[in-house]
Design a protein around this motif. Structure first.
Motif, PDB file in Angstrom:
ATOM      1  N   TYR A  54       0.828  -1.205   0.000  1.00 31.06           N
ATOM      2  CA  TYR A  54       0.000   0.000   0.000  1.00 31.06           C
ATOM      3  C   TYR A  54       0.859   1.251   0.000  1.00 31.06           C
ATOM      4  CZ  TYR A  54      -2.514   4.002   1.756  1.00 31.06           C
ATOM      5  OH  TYR A  54      -3.009   5.256   1.924  1.00 31.06           O
ATOM      6  N   SER A  55       1.831   1.282   0.912  1.00 33.78           N
ATOM      7  CA  SER A  55       2.446   2.570   1.220  1.00 33.78           C
ATOM      8  C   SER A  55       3.349   3.079   0.114  1.00 33.78           C
ATOM      9  CB  SER A  55       3.207   2.487   2.535  1.00 33.78           C
ATOM     10  OG  SER A  55       2.289   2.252   3.576  1.00 33.78           O
ATOM     11  N   HIS A  56       3.837   2.191  -0.761  1.00 35.99           N
ATOM     12  CA  HIS A  56       4.501   2.794  -1.905  1.00 35.99           C
ATOM     13  C   HIS A  56       3.505   3.407  -2.880  1.00 35.99           C
ATOM     14  CE1 HIS A  56       7.643   4.309  -4.207  1.00 35.99           C
ATOM     15  NE2 HIS A  56       6.945   3.973  -5.253  1.00 35.99           N
ATOM     16  N   PRO A  57       2.493   2.662  -3.305  1.00 38.62           N
ATOM     17  CA  PRO A  57       1.467   3.333  -4.129  1.00 38.62           C
ATOM     18  C   PRO A  57       0.908   4.597  -3.468  1.00 38.62           C
ATOM     19  CG  PRO A  57       1.130   0.986  -4.208  1.00 38.62           C
ATOM     20  CD  PRO A  57       2.223   1.217  -3.212  1.00 38.62           C
ATOM     21  N   ALA A  58       0.884   4.594  -2.127  1.00 40.64           N
ATOM     22  CA  ALA A  58       0.376   5.782  -1.433  1.00 40.64           C
ATOM     23  C   ALA A  58       1.207   7.011  -1.773  1.00 40.64           C
ATOM     24  CB  ALA A  58       0.367   5.556   0.072  1.00 40.64           C
ATOM     25  N   VAL A  59       2.499   6.803  -2.040  1.00 42.16           N
ATOM     26  CA  VAL A  59       3.339   7.918  -2.469  1.00 42.16           C
ATOM     27  C   VAL A  59       2.759   8.527  -3.739  1.00 42.16           C
ATOM     28  CG1 VAL A  59       5.599   8.502  -3.395  1.00 42.16           C
ATOM     29  CG2 VAL A  59       5.420   6.997  -1.416  1.00 42.16           C
ATOM     30  N   PHE A  71       2.988   1.374 -12.404  1.00 40.07           N
ATOM     31  CA  PHE A  71       4.337   1.129 -11.881  1.00 40.07           C
ATOM     32  C   PHE A  71       4.342   1.212 -10.353  1.00 40.07           C
ATOM     33  CE2 PHE A  71       6.223   2.499 -16.117  1.00 40.07           C
ATOM     34  CZ  PHE A  71       6.681   1.240 -16.417  1.00 40.07           C
ATOM     35  N   GLY A  72       3.518   2.124  -9.835  1.00 36.90           N
ATOM     36  CA  GLY A  72       3.481   2.310  -8.389  1.00 36.90           C
ATOM     37  C   GLY A  72       3.216   1.021  -7.644  1.00 36.90           C
TER      38      GLY A  72
END
Lengths: 272, 555
Positions: free
Chosen positions: B265-270, B309-310
């Protein structure tokens, strides 16, 4: 993008339809939006359960032998019964949706209530199953936590007894019989077995209770929609609430269709 | 309907025709408190978010101030070690989950998305209000956790520290984030359906403003990513309360699994935080260059590409955790590829400005700041996606500087550009250009003073999350803390001149910049309660500035 002044052709009677919310132009647009919204929500739900399925997959791979053995402690008969019940509830839900589309208000309500009935039956079976799980110490509890691995010895003993008397007496082991005065006798292997089995049952309880929670939410929603159906709120022009609750209910069923083999059938080949 | 030609000055006084009487708009049609708190109007809900997230931003900023003050001296003298841990954790959690993630989507998205696509509202207005109250409830729970004594795990909640060892209020905070997560999911769902089903006649996908593409991509990420963090935090809560070991290696669990689920989650959250800014900047740069966006289609697709990519680069947060080197190589390569759509966007903005008729208004100054800072943030990301370099830079101030260049220099600069850009539409008033430009400049200078030294600190090896450091790092830390105070001034200024403008500002006409999208051309400032007098019909692609007269709607 400059827009012209021209007005969209007014869609006549649609604008005055009682079921058309003010911000939609047509009933069709409203129906499409509602349906897409439900599908998008189900997509979210897939990912929500997905986290648990991912965790399951990792530990299933890592501790495959113990996962199979632990799975063998679940009651396939009850699991299979529930699967059939839930599939029946899907059928009645599909009938409810069909009736709402053809304008049979009373039968829409009836099929919805029958769906709730099957759902309650499922949870009833589940209740007795969980109670049994609790008695043989499979459920998270005080025996379960931390470094106390006694619960798994107890569960194994219960399984052994059940096998021995073919499940007729339903007697539970006397805790004293399995209480190890000597924890060390478990050995590192015994402790690891207990840990790995615990992961299986943790996932079993998390997944089945999350599933049950979705059913409870479903009951409330189906109940509300059944009420409106009896009031004649739905017509061939406007039935998306029934259709959407149907989609939701089928999703809940499908989750179970995955849970049943992953949790119950995994150890079936080990025999009962 | 009156029109003004593009040549007229943007901030020209509104003609008498426009301002002779106060027309009915979404702000003045009902003044009661309940009409605000129970509103189903996307514009009012956007404003509710604006007020709430601004308060959260002030709180998160104050915590950042505490962290920077502690780091002014090498010794831990201002805050106790434990308090310091709680301060940076609270700063991270508040800024990410309660400010950045809802910032552009929930404020700008709510306000302008229906306006830009010619809709009367979002697809599900009640759900929209529910999202706001979920956000509000989540905030209250999170603040409760802070008041009870806070959380000391860092915003990442890494196990087994968070699950077994931390004595702070992890479960309360997790519940707060769980709730606010559903706010984010429902907002995303609402926007996805709105973009699909609520576009006005003639508004095909490739006539959508680029901000809509960005919001759409963001919404899909919110929809797909957020449930995973919800269930992960749920498992963390189960582990803490029942003492079972799903993430605890002592009990057979795997702490790396937590990191995988967390970063899924937290990378796509970026990208939830930065993508809306990327779209917004396209609007601002095109409008203030009076030129159509260069490479419209590829910009639209690059937003989608970034969202895709996210989802497949999350493990680059875990290069030092001992994941398989082959997996690390794949994730490194994929991470590099994020640079492609991001680079495409940067070059497109430059090419859009090239040969354009650029006006240096406040939103544009913010956009310039964004361009520089986002580029630096993006390029330093490449250092970190390089496996070898990452081993050296991991968990140092280099990383802190990198993500602040993206999150603060990118996302917040974009957000500020957006607030200024749509302010005349939101309030019907103009703010002071002088103070606006000054705040944009001060923010830019303060930001660089704060965070550029941190690149050097990280390169020299100063680890993040420590409240003490060796004496030789002091000079750069003093720079950084001094910069933070300049940055604070830059952020505080709009909190004065914007409210002043709301009450006393000059009246704005419906399209003060001569923009081309429906939110400007077909609505009044502020818009009427139902947005459009007549459903607009779109006949051409966006950003057509040539030979056109921008319409001014008057009632």
């Amino acid at each position: 993008m400059s827009a012209t002044n021209q007005t969209v052709q007014d869609h006549g009677q649609h604008h005055h339809h009682k079921d058309l919310a003010h911000h939609f132009d047509t009933l069709e647009q409203q129906h499409d939006a509602n349906t897409l919204g439900m599908w998008a929500f189900l997509l979210t739900e897939v990912l929500f359960f997905g986290g648990l399925f991912a965790a399951y997959t990792i530990y299933r791979y890592k501790y495959s032998a113990m996962f199979e053995e632990a799975s063998n402690h679940l009651d396939i008969t009850l699991g299979a019964t529930n699967t059939v019940i839930l599939i029946l509830s899907s059928l009645t839900m599909a009938l409810a949706v069909r009736c709402s589309q053809t304008g049979q208000a009373v039968w829409t309500g009836r099929w919805l209530l029958i769906t709730i009935f099957f759902g309650l039956m499922f949870l009833g079976v589940k209740y007795f199953e969980w109670k049994h799980d609790y008695n043989i110490r499979l459920m998270p509890g005080k025996d379960w936590a931390g470094k106390d691995f006694f619960w798994w010895q107890y569960a194994k003993k219960a399984k052994e007894m059940e096998k021995h008397d073919k499940g007729h007496s339903h007697a539970l082991p006397d805790p004293k019989d399995v209480l190890p005065d000597n924890h060390p006798s478990l050995g590192i292997k015994g402790i690891q077995e207990s840990q790995q089995a615990r992961l299986f049952f943790l996932l079993y309880f998390c997944m089945t209770s999350l599933h049950a929670l979705h059913m409870l939410v479903g009951f409330v929603l189906i109940g509300i929609i059944a009420y409106f159906a009896y009031q004649g709120a739905y017509s061939p022009d406007y039935y998306s609430p029934v259709e959407n609750i149907g989609l939701y209910w089928h999703f809940v069923d499908i989750v179970w269709i995955f849970l049943f083999p992953l949790l119950y059938l995994l150890g079936a080949h080990m025999g009962h | 309907m009156a029109t003004v030609s593009l040549e007229s000055r943007p901030y020209e006084k509104v003609s008498d025709h426009d301002s002779s009487h106060e027309s009915v708009n979404y702000l003045n049609h009902d003044h009661s408190i309940l009409s605000w708190l129970l509103t189903l109007d996307h514009k009012r809900i956007g404003l509710l978010y604006l007020v709430t997230i601004t308060l959260m931003f002030l709180l998160g900023g104050a915590l950042a101030g505490a962290v920077r003050l502690e780091l002014l001296t090498p010794k831990g003298d201002l805050l106790a070690a434990d308090t310091y841990n709680k301060a940076f954790t609270a700063h991270g959690i508040i800024m990410l989950f309660f400010f950045l993630i809802p910032s552009i989507p929930a404020v700008m998205g709510n306000f302008v998305l229906p306006l830009m696509i010619g809709a009367k509202d979002v697809a599900f207005p009640r759900l929209n209000l529910l999202s706001y109250y979920l956000y509000f409830a989540g905030s209250v729970i999170a603040l409760t956790a802070l008041l009870l004594g806070g959380v000391d795990t860092g915003w990442t909640f890494y196990t087994p520290f968070s699950s077994t060892y931390s004595n702070s209020y992890v479960v309360v905070m997790a519940v707060g984030l769980f709730v606010v997560g559903f706010s984010s999911i429902l907002t995303g769902l609402n926007f996805v359906v709105t973009v699909h089903r609520m576009r006005c006649p003639g508004l095909t996908w490739f006539r959508l403003p680029l901000f809509i593409w960005a919001i759409y991509a963001t919404s899909v990420v919110q929809l797909l990513g957020t449930p995973v963090i919800a269930v992960t935090l749920g498992l963390l809560g189960v582990e803490r309360t029942l003492g079972v070991g799903i993430f605890d290696p002592r009990l057979g669990g795997d702490p790396i699994l937590f990191q995988h689920l967390f970063w899924f989650y937290s990378h796509p959250a970026v990208y939830i935080m930065i993508l809306p800014s990327l779209g917004l900047i396209s609007e601002v740069i095109s409008t203030f260059s009076k030129k159509t966006v260069f490479g419209y289609h590829i910009i639209a697709f690059s937003s989608i590409a970034i969202a895709v990519f996210g989802f497949i680069v999350w493990a680059h947060h875990m290069f030092t955790t001992g994941i398989s080197p082959y997996a690390a190589m794949v994730f490194s390569l994929l991470t590099f590829s994020v640079a492609i759509p991001s680079g495409i966007k940067v070059f497109s903005w430059l090419a859009t400005m090239y040969g354009g008729s650029i006006s240096f208004d406040t939103p544009m100054i913010y956009a310039f700041g964004f361009l520089g800072l986002f580029t630096i943030g993006g390029l330093t990301g490449l250092f970190l996606s390089t496996l070898g370099t990452d081993i050296h830079l991991h968990d140092t101030y280099f990383i802190v500087a990198h993500f602040h260049y993206i999150m603060v220099g990118g996302a917040i600069m974009g957000y500020m550009a957006g607030v200024h850009f749509w302010w005349p539409k939101i309030t019907g008033r103009l703010y002071s250009e002088f103070w606006g430009k000054l705040s944009a400049g001060i923010t830019f200078i303060g930001f660089n003073f704060t965070f550029f030294p941190q690149f050097i600190l990280g390169y020299l090896g100063m680890p993040r999350r420590y409240y003490e450091y060796p004496d030789e790092f002091q000079v750069l830390n003093v720079f950084s803390t001094a910069g933070a105070s300049i940055l604070a001034i830059g952020y505080l200024m709009p909190m004065f001149y914007m409210p002043l403008s709301f009450f006393f500002g000059e009246k704005a006409n419906s399209n003060p910049y001569g923009a081309t999208t429906l939110d400007w051309t077909d609505t009044t400032s502020p818009p009427s309660p139902h947005n459009f007098e007549k459903t607009p019909v779109v006949t051409e692609e966006p950003y057509n500035f040539h030979g056109k007269e921008a319409a001014v709607v008057s009632h």
